[in-house]
Design a protein around this motif. Structure first.
Motif, mmCIF file in Angstrom:
data_model
loop_
_atom_site.group_PDB
_atom_site.id
_atom_site.type_symbol
_atom_site.label_atom_id
_atom_site.label_comp_id
_atom_site.label_asym_id
_atom_site.label_seq_id
_atom_site.Cartn_x
_atom_site.Cartn_y
_atom_site.Cartn_z
ATOM 1 N N LYS A 1 0.829 -1.211 0.000
ATOM 2 C CA LYS A 1 0.000 0.000 0.000
ATOM 3 C C LYS A 1 0.858 1.254 0.000
ATOM 4 O O LYS A 1 0.577 2.220 -0.711
ATOM 5 N N GLN B 1 2.448 1.780 -3.354
ATOM 6 C CA GLN B 1 1.435 2.216 -4.308
ATOM 7 C C GLN B 1 1.095 3.689 -4.105
ATOM 8 O O GLN B 1 0.984 4.449 -5.074
ATOM 9 N N GLN B 2 0.958 4.107 -2.841
ATOM 10 C CA GLN B 2 0.634 5.499 -2.538
ATOM 11 C C GLN B 2 1.740 6.451 -3.005
ATOM 12 O O GLN B 2 1.469 7.604 -3.360
ATOM 13 N N ARG B 3 2.968 5.965 -2.992
ATOM 14 C CA ARG B 3 4.098 6.802 -3.415
ATOM 15 C C ARG B 3 4.365 6.680 -4.917
ATOM 16 O O ARG B 3 5.352 7.216 -5.413
ATOM 17 N N SER B 4 3.516 5.951 -5.602
ATOM 18 C CA SER B 4 3.637 5.744 -7.054
ATOM 19 C C SER B 4 4.974 5.106 -7.431
ATOM 20 O O SER B 4 5.558 5.423 -8.473
ATOM 21 N N CYS B 5 5.446 4.194 -6.582
ATOM 22 C CA CYS B 5 6.679 3.461 -6.871
ATOM 23 C C CYS B 5 6.356 2.266 -7.775
ATOM 24 O O CYS B 5 5.311 1.622 -7.617
ATOM 25 N N PHE B 6 7.263 1.959 -8.687
ATOM 26 C CA PHE B 6 7.132 0.717 -9.449
ATOM 27 C C PHE B 6 7.491 -0.420 -8.506
ATOM 28 O O PHE B 6 8.542 -0.397 -7.872
ATOM 29 N N ASN C 1 2.682 -3.424 -10.077
ATOM 30 C CA ASN C 1 3.077 -3.322 -11.485
ATOM 31 C C ASN C 1 3.331 -4.703 -12.061
ATOM 32 O O ASN C 1 3.051 -4.970 -13.232
#
Length: 273
Positions: free
Chosen positions: A7, A10-15, A34
């Motif tokens: 989570k 995902q919140q930090r927009s990491c792959f 991803n």
């Protein structure tokens, strides 16, 4: 713990790529990795080349409740070794491993011995690493709440041992931050240090009930431990010996995070209403 890490990423927009025995659990929590690999880390063939193209590995692998007939050595040690082997083979830059506070001092416990054996191998691997040592999770404290719901909480000794357990969300944030930090070994706890008596009182307060706490002499705890160890195998007594050991000592680590226990118990109460 893996759900919280996913989570946060995902919140930090990491792959990120997730390895899970049950990918459905991640999806049910609104997580879309991803890349997703359905595999068992205890089966090295199922994770071949799982780290290809990956820079950082964060491992939350470990038994929380005994299941599938696996031992701590099967999971906390060997499964992590399988992952470490793949990480080294694929040139991973850093391996972050979530262990346990005081694990090196509690090698007499099955769970801690397995974790520390892996820690030793990680340190000798030549890879950059960070060993994160939380002192206990809010989810562990739910046992207090369950007892309170039944009307009485039982504590060993006088209930004066202290701890500052941490919420999974706060620990996940800390672990993801560790990607860019130079620390190789860190201890971490939540923002609130409480005695066991205080934790029990919070549980009763949330329920709106008058506290009823029974203090059990420590010799009974020791006797139960000896009995469980002599009459059952490690798959049964492993979780019991860990719980009963840490309940008889302070579990304090540097304070971190924003979530408090009253908030957590309130959510438990709402969910069970």
């Amino acid at each position: 713990m893996g759900v919280y890490i996913a989570k946060e990423l995902q919140q930090r927009s990491c792959f990120f790529k997730a390895i899970a025995r049950n990918p459905e659990k991640l999806e049910q929590n609104g997580i879309k990795a991803n890349e997703m690999l359905k595999a068992k880390l205890t089966d090295p063939d199922s994770i071949k080349e799982c780290c290809k193209g990956i820079d950082i590995v964060i491992s939350t692998v470990g038994i929380t409740k005994q299941k599938d007939g696996l031992t701590y050595m099967d999971v906390d040690y060997q499964a992590n070794m399988n992952l470490l082997k793949e990480a080294k083979k694929s040139g991973v830059k850093k391996f972050i491993y979530i262990s346990v506070l005081n694990g090196e001092k509690l090698r007499n416990l099955k769970i801690c011995d397995a974790k520390e054996l892996f820690v030793e191998q990680l340190k000798q691997s030549g890879m950059n690493y960070c060993i994160v040592r939380p002192n206990g999770f809010f989810s562990d404290m739910s046992e207090f709440f369950k007892m309170a719901k039944k009307g009485r909480i039982y504590l060993f000794g006088k209930g004066k041992f202290k701890a500052n357990p941490i919420h999974g969300e706060d620990l996940a944030s800390f672990c993801v931050d560790a990607i860019d930090k130079p620390d190789t070994e860190v201890e971490i706890g939540g923002p609130e240090t409480l005695t066991q008596n205080e934790i029990a009182s919070i549980a009763f307060e949330v329920l709106g009930n008058k506290p009823k706490i029974t203090h059990i002499p420590d010799w009974i705890r020791i006797a139960i431990l000896k009995l469980v160890r002599s009459l059952t195998g490690s798959k049964v007594y492993g979780p019991v010996e860990f719980f009963m050991t840490v309940m008889a000592m302070d579990m304090l680590a540097p304070e971190y995070g924003k979530h408090n226990l009253k908030e957590y118990f309130t959510k438990l109460n709402s969910a069970n209403a």
